[in-house]
Design a protein around this motif. Sequence first.
Motif, mmCIF file in Angstrom:
data_model
loop_
_atom_site.group_PDB
_atom_site.id
_atom_site.type_symbol
_atom_site.label_atom_id
_atom_site.label_comp_id
_atom_site.label_asym_id
_atom_site.label_seq_id
_atom_site.Cartn_x
_atom_site.Cartn_y
_atom_site.Cartn_z
ATOM 1 N N SER A 112 0.824 -1.219 0.000
ATOM 2 C CA SER A 112 0.000 0.000 0.000
ATOM 3 C C SER A 112 0.853 1.262 0.000
ATOM 4 O O SER A 112 0.501 2.273 0.598
ATOM 5 N N ILE A 113 1.991 1.178 -0.686
ATOM 6 C CA ILE A 113 2.897 2.330 -0.779
ATOM 7 C C ILE A 113 3.023 2.718 -2.247
ATOM 8 O O ILE A 113 3.511 1.944 -3.064
ATOM 9 N N GLN A 114 2.552 3.894 -2.583
ATOM 10 C CA GLN A 114 2.609 4.394 -3.956
ATOM 11 C C GLN A 114 2.511 5.908 -3.916
ATOM 12 O O GLN A 114 1.670 6.465 -3.220
ATOM 13 N N LEU A 115 3.382 6.556 -4.642
ATOM 14 C CA LEU A 115 3.357 8.016 -4.654
ATOM 15 C C LEU A 115 2.111 8.503 -5.391
ATOM 16 O O LEU A 115 1.662 7.873 -6.345
ATOM 17 N N PRO A 116 1.526 9.618 -4.948
ATOM 18 C CA PRO A 116 0.322 10.138 -5.597
ATOM 19 C C PRO A 116 0.538 10.397 -7.085
ATOM 20 O O PRO A 116 1.517 11.025 -7.478
ATOM 21 N N ALA A 117 -0.383 9.884 -7.908
ATOM 22 C CA ALA A 117 -0.268 10.050 -9.359
ATOM 23 C C ALA A 117 -1.371 10.922 -9.927
ATOM 24 O O ALA A 117 -1.304 11.328 -11.084
ATOM 25 N N SER A 118 -2.401 11.200 -9.115
ATOM 26 C CA SER A 118 -3.520 12.005 -9.626
ATOM 27 C C SER A 118 -4.192 12.769 -8.496
ATOM 28 O O SER A 118 -4.155 12.351 -7.331
ATOM 29 N N ILE A 119 -4.790 13.884 -8.857
ATOM 30 C CA ILE A 119 -5.608 14.682 -7.947
ATOM 31 C C ILE A 119 -6.985 14.806 -8.603
ATOM 32 O O ILE A 119 -7.121 15.430 -9.657
ATOM 33 N N PRO A 120 -8.022 14.183 -8.019
ATOM 34 C CA PRO A 120 -9.323 14.116 -8.690
ATOM 35 C C PRO A 120 -9.996 15.468 -8.901
ATOM 36 O O PRO A 120 -10.621 15.707 -9.916
ATOM 37 N N ASN A 121 -9.853 16.377 -7.930
ATOM 38 C CA ASN A 121 -10.519 17.676 -8.028
ATOM 39 C C ASN A 121 -9.625 18.719 -7.374
ATOM 40 O O ASN A 121 -9.611 18.863 -6.148
ATOM 41 N N GLY A 122 -8.862 19.430 -8.197
ATOM 42 C CA GLY A 122 -7.883 20.371 -7.669
ATOM 43 C C GLY A 122 -8.498 21.503 -6.874
ATOM 44 O O GLY A 122 -7.971 21.888 -5.825
ATOM 45 N N MET A 123 -9.628 22.054 -7.328
ATOM 46 C CA MET A 123 -10.278 23.157 -6.622
ATOM 47 C C MET A 123 -10.804 22.689 -5.266
ATOM 48 O O MET A 123 -10.706 23.403 -4.264
ATOM 49 N N GLN A 124 -11.366 21.481 -5.243
ATOM 50 C CA GLN A 124 -11.859 20.922 -3.989
ATOM 51 C C GLN A 124 -10.715 20.732 -2.996
ATOM 52 O O GLN A 124 -10.824 21.089 -1.820
ATOM 53 N N LEU A 125 -9.608 20.182 -3.478
ATOM 54 C CA LEU A 125 -8.441 19.968 -2.617
ATOM 55 C C LEU A 125 -7.893 21.283 -2.093
ATOM 56 O O LEU A 125 -7.519 21.386 -0.920
ATOM 57 N N LEU A 126 -7.844 22.322 -2.950
ATOM 58 C CA LEU A 126 -7.341 23.631 -2.538
ATOM 59 C C LEU A 126 -8.202 24.213 -1.422
ATOM 60 O O LEU A 126 -7.678 24.721 -0.415
ATOM 61 N N LEU A 127 -9.522 24.123 -1.581
ATOM 62 C CA LEU A 127 -10.437 24.676 -0.582
ATOM 63 C C LEU A 127 -10.325 23.927 0.746
ATOM 64 O O LEU A 127 -10.279 24.546 1.825
ATOM 65 N N VAL A 128 -10.260 22.607 0.671
ATOM 66 C CA VAL A 128 -10.118 21.797 1.894
ATOM 67 C C VAL A 128 -8.790 22.092 2.575
ATOM 68 O O VAL A 128 -8.718 22.219 3.802
ATOM 69 N N SER A 129 -7.723 22.215 1.789
ATOM 70 C CA SER A 129 -6.393 22.483 2.356
ATOM 71 C C SER A 129 -6.362 23.823 3.081
ATOM 72 O O SER A 129 -5.814 23.934 4.190
ATOM 73 N N ILE A 130 -6.934 24.865 2.469
ATOM 74 C CA ILE A 130 -6.965 26.182 3.105
ATOM 75 C C ILE A 130 -7.742 26.126 4.417
ATOM 76 O O ILE A 130 -7.300 26.665 5.441
ATOM 77 N N LEU A 131 -8.900 25.457 4.393
ATOM 78 C CA LEU A 131 -9.716 25.345 5.603
ATOM 79 C C LEU A 131 -8.976 24.599 6.696
ATOM 80 O O LEU A 131 -8.905 25.062 7.843
ATOM 81 N N PHE A 132 -8.404 23.448 6.359
ATOM 82 C CA PHE A 132 -7.744 22.615 7.368
ATOM 83 C C PHE A 132 -6.495 23.291 7.931
ATOM 84 O O PHE A 132 -6.240 23.213 9.139
ATOM 85 N N ILE A 133 -5.719 23.946 7.080
ATOM 86 C CA ILE A 133 -4.515 24.628 7.569
ATOM 87 C C ILE A 133 -4.894 25.782 8.493
ATOM 88 O O ILE A 133 -4.282 25.973 9.555
ATOM 89 N N ALA A 134 -5.916 26.552 8.101
ATOM 90 C CA ALA A 134 -6.358 27.673 8.935
ATOM 91 C C ALA A 134 -6.865 27.173 10.291
ATOM 92 O O ALA A 134 -6.519 27.729 11.348
ATOM 93 N N LEU A 135 -7.675 26.111 10.285
ATOM 94 C CA LEU A 135 -8.190 25.558 11.535
ATOM 95 C C LEU A 135 -7.082 24.936 12.374
ATOM 96 O O LEU A 135 -7.107 25.008 13.606
ATOM 97 N N PHE A 136 -6.097 24.324 11.705
ATOM 98 C CA PHE A 136 -4.969 23.713 12.419
ATOM 99 C C PHE A 136 -4.168 24.773 13.170
ATOM 100 O O PHE A 136 -3.833 24.599 14.353
ATOM 101 N N VAL A 137 -3.877 25.877 12.500
ATOM 102 C CA VAL A 137 -3.124 26.962 13.138
ATOM 103 C C VAL A 137 -3.924 27.548 14.302
ATOM 104 O O VAL A 137 -3.376 27.791 15.395
ATOM 105 N N TYR A 138 -5.211 27.759 14.091
ATOM 106 C CA TYR A 138 -6.076 28.317 15.137
ATOM 107 C C TYR A 138 -6.176 27.360 16.322
ATOM 108 O O TYR A 138 -6.122 27.775 17.486
ATOM 109 N N ALA A 139 -6.295 26.056 16.034
ATOM 110 C CA ALA A 139 -6.382 25.052 17.104
ATOM 111 C C ALA A 139 -5.083 25.000 17.911
ATOM 112 O O ALA A 139 -5.116 24.881 19.142
ATOM 113 N N LEU A 140 -3.946 25.098 17.233
ATOM 114 C CA LEU A 140 -2.662 25.111 17.943
ATOM 115 C C LEU A 140 -2.544 26.326 18.849
ATOM 116 O O LEU A 140 -2.046 26.234 19.988
ATOM 117 N N TYR A 141 -3.001 27.467 18.344
ATOM 118 C CA TYR A 141 -2.976 28.696 19.149
ATOM 119 C C TYR A 141 -3.830 28.527 20.413
ATOM 120 O O TYR A 141 -3.386 28.859 21.523
#
Length: 325
Positions: free
Chosen positions: A213-242
């Motif tokens: 079960s080891i394989q480097l990522p070869a595809s991103i199904p929905n780039g806009m969806q991933l971007l939005l989720v990443s921004i949300l999760f990173i922002a919440l992660f920083v806020y949660a750490l604070y």
Amino acid sequence: MLQLFRQNTIATAIAIILVAFLAKFKYLGMPPIAHTRLGNGFIIHFPFLDRWYQHHTTWYVFLSILLLLIIAMYCNNIVSKDKLLGQKNYFPALLFILTTSVMYEFNVLNMAMIANMVLLSNLDKCISLYHASLPRRKLFDIGIFASIATMLYFPSILFIPFFLLFALVLRSISIKDVSAYLLGLALPWLFYFSLGYISRKSWWYKENFIDFSIQLPASIPNGMQLLLVSILFIALFVYALYMKNKLTNRFSISIRKKWSIIMIYLFVTIPCGIVASQFPSYPWILFLTPFSILLSYTFLHHKEKYNIFTLYLFIAVLVCIQWLL
């Protein structure tokens, strides 16, 4: 709304169930994903999972959501039992339900999800080591579960040295305690290969079939969806750490030590999630479990308007991802 999840009542548990099915309702009607390997573990395989998923997708996802609810409640129990947030509430369960709703892949039962339950049980055992009168017995059990998780999903092998590190962070351990842990690690492998030697035609045993079960990522199904989720999760992660750094100073040494191992556990899950052909995919369920526990701090601000804003922001992004992207 948040007041309901600050209570520890039957009504709150029912609300969690309703939120789960509302947040994941869209996924019940999704068609099956082609070329899945849901039942392929490292050396233990459940081939019936793929057949069931392809022929009864709605029921498969429905039962997967029920399983996610069990994991959410178990997360909540760990946090409440050990008073990791200083008060009993259902925020860890709520956030686990919401974070796993951002992508369809997180709501499909697979070997990584099964391994995640085993690893979560081990995290619970590690946290309880602080007050354990017989740490040797618990370390033996932790070793057994660590090996089982590896058999189910190979990247879980990363946790094997860290479970011993968690014990060292929480308390002093002896050579005998370490030996008990190593013996626990060896036992499932001895049992597995003994059964394999006796009967090689078992449905769970396939000779010469190993899936790392080891394989480097070869595809991103929905780039806009991933971007939005990443921004949300990173922002919440920083806020949660604070918020965590701001509030944990009031806690006892034992609580701070327990939070230390949860944070280490969280960072160990990141490489486990990266190794998949699609990014993000099923293995990220390992990361979302401790991540949801940490995000509980985002609802503990002394000004309620910030907590309400965080909740509505999460819901707005979730609706946008599911119905607009």
